[in-house]
Design a protein around this motif. Structure first.
Motif, PDB file in Angstrom:
ATOM      1  N   ALA A   1       1.165  -1.398   0.113  1.00 43.75           N
ATOM      2  CA  ALA A   1      -0.267   0.248  -0.095  1.00 43.75           C
ATOM      3  C   ALA A   1       0.431   1.402   0.549  1.00 43.75           C
ATOM      4  N   MET A   2       1.875   1.449   0.622  1.00 39.54           N
ATOM      5  CA  MET A   2       2.746   2.635   0.915  1.00 39.54           C
ATOM      6  C   MET A   2       3.523   2.290  -0.829  1.00 39.54           C
ATOM      7  N   ARG A   3       4.031   1.697  -0.972  1.00 35.23           N
ATOM      8  CA  ARG A   3       4.590   1.773  -2.015  1.00 35.23           C
ATOM      9  C   ARG A   3       4.086   2.362  -3.441  1.00 35.23           C
ATOM     10  N   ARG A   4       2.462   2.014  -3.590  1.00 37.07           N
ATOM     11  CA  ARG A   4       1.550   2.624  -4.365  1.00 37.07           C
ATOM     12  C   ARG A   4       1.299   3.626  -4.094  1.00 37.07           C
ATOM     13  N   LYS A   5       1.653   4.273  -2.888  1.00 39.12           N
ATOM     14  CA  LYS A   5       2.015   5.900  -2.884  1.00 39.12           C
ATOM     15  C   LYS A   5       3.526   6.589  -3.820  1.00 39.12           C
ATOM     16  N   GLY A   6       3.958   6.317  -3.494  1.00 37.02           N
ATOM     17  CA  GLY A   6       5.220   6.288  -3.937  1.00 37.02           C
ATOM     18  C   GLY A   6       6.431   6.087  -3.192  1.00 37.02           C
TER      19      GLY A   6
END
Lengths: 269, 269
Positions: A133-138
């Motif tokens: 989920a954090m990766r998706r936020k960059g």
């Protein structure tokens, strides 16, 4: 050969689409982000077809992609007589605008102050979902459950958070931020942009649709490279990373091409 | 009963040694830290015996502990006639002095700036050893491989390090810093110190050896509580932590008892 505008254009498309792994829906996202990012902007199906045709995208693939993006709430369509017009939804517009600075700014003003946050201990499974989920936020998970982001960034609730200066970026972290595949994709992009820059010295007079197609391809390969890694300043990357060089070449190319107005594009089909 | 100094002393020892799990070598470390921390300071075997006798420590246990501490390079011994004299080695002195501020200061001046460091990814086994080594330095592993320490602190080589302000200390971390057992040990210590403080209102005139024994016990139980957790400011602890209250009571007790000089102690045996 370069005296013939058709050949020059075809060769440019060829040079810039070195990366064959194009997803049609993602190219449409690029087109709307590049040409139709003001509220009220619409693009006709005819223009979309003409822009993507030179990339070898078939009408059927285009229809499937438009259907998918409508289903995802990214775009909406309106029918007028025999023509469909597409525009970004409010949500598509917001996401497109949010991504724009990272894509279009010549110099990115990175924050001096960073945040490290340590998420609460959890089972192994929960950890993976959180990192994703954090990766998706960059945001990069430095190690599972540990996130490095600009100060003030949102993070996992109930985390230990600290804001301050990053003192040491070790090599293992640089390699995690940009693994070999990412480094290589920038090498390839840099080489293609360099070839295109040389070609631009003999750029013939192009029609607005051709300009828009070339813009789309440049922005698309750039977006693809950019969003394959976390949004961090150059000082966090391994030595030899071509990100800054590519950014300059992308901005030069876009300036050289200029930006055709939507009305002109609609008038050209 | 309180009119009899012997009874008062015995009861005090009893109140303060509520924690029966005493290691003799650790008590000797306390004695040297409290009474013989200047270069050249020596304590005779006779004084050591007299100080520890009231705690129920047998001569044989004392010999074993002195032997161990000599083997560890913490103390050295010199023989003069029938008497042995013990003193801290340079290394013992340095370690003792390093621990003193945390033990003896009434108010600890904690740094405002902290360091979070993220150690390089490693196999599970290596992680445990690293965490253990850092714990020994008084540094808490927030989660495995992630360390919170004062800015400028040493950490695992090749770590990502960041210095700045800690913005949020979540409850799970507070509970990790001071788990229930640590919280309870402070409750017990606080209760014992409170009882001793009340007794001190009727303190009889004590001999220097009695004073030194009581000091030793107070400092020892305090050290035991302190070094059971990382060296962090009160703001990192769970609500209700008795650490600050205990510190005040320890300093009050030590002031009330006063500090006998080594020469006086040697003259009293």
């Amino acid at each position: 050969m370069r005296d013939d505008p058709k050949n020059w254009f075809a060769e440019s498309v060829d040079v810039l689409t070195y990366n064959r792994n194009q997803r049609v829906w993602s190219i449409i996202v690029t087109i709307f982000g590049d040409l139709a990012q003001r509220p009220g902007d619409r693009i006709s199906g005819a223009v979309l077809s003409r822009l993507t045709e030179p990339m070898g995208i078939k009408p059927e693939a285009m229809r499937v992609a438009l259907h998918r993006l409508r289903g995802d709430g990214w775009i909406r369509s309106e029918r007028e007589g025999r023509t469909s017009h597409y525009s970004l939804t409010d949500s598509g517009l917001a996401q497109s605008q949010a991504a724009s600075p990272r894509i279009y700014q010549r110099v990115i003003d990175y924050p001096q102050t960073w945040q490290l946050s340590i998420a609460p201990p959890t089972r192994q499974g929960g950890k993976g979902a959180r990192d994703k989920a954090m990766r998706r936020k960059g945001v990069l998970p430095v190690v599972p459950g540990v996130f490095l982001a600009p100060a003030q960034a949102d993070t996992v609730p109930d985390s230990l958070t600290m804001t301050g200066d990053v003192n040491n970026v070790p090599d293992w972290l640089r390699d995690k931020i940009a693994p070999q595949a990412v480094m290589q994709s920038y090498e390839d992009l840099d080489a293609a942009l360099e070839r295109f820059a040389v070609m631009c010295e003999d750029m013939p007079s192009l029609g607005p649709l051709e300009v828009a197609t070339l813009r789309t391809i440049v922005v698309h390969v750039w977006r693809k490279a950019l969003f394959s890694h976390a949004d961090l300043p150059p000082s966090f990357f391994p030595e030899g990373w071509k990100g800054v060089a590519c950014r300059t070449k992308v901005m030069d190319a876009l300036e050289r091409l200029g930006q055709p107005h939507l009305k002109v594009l609609e008038g050209a089909v």
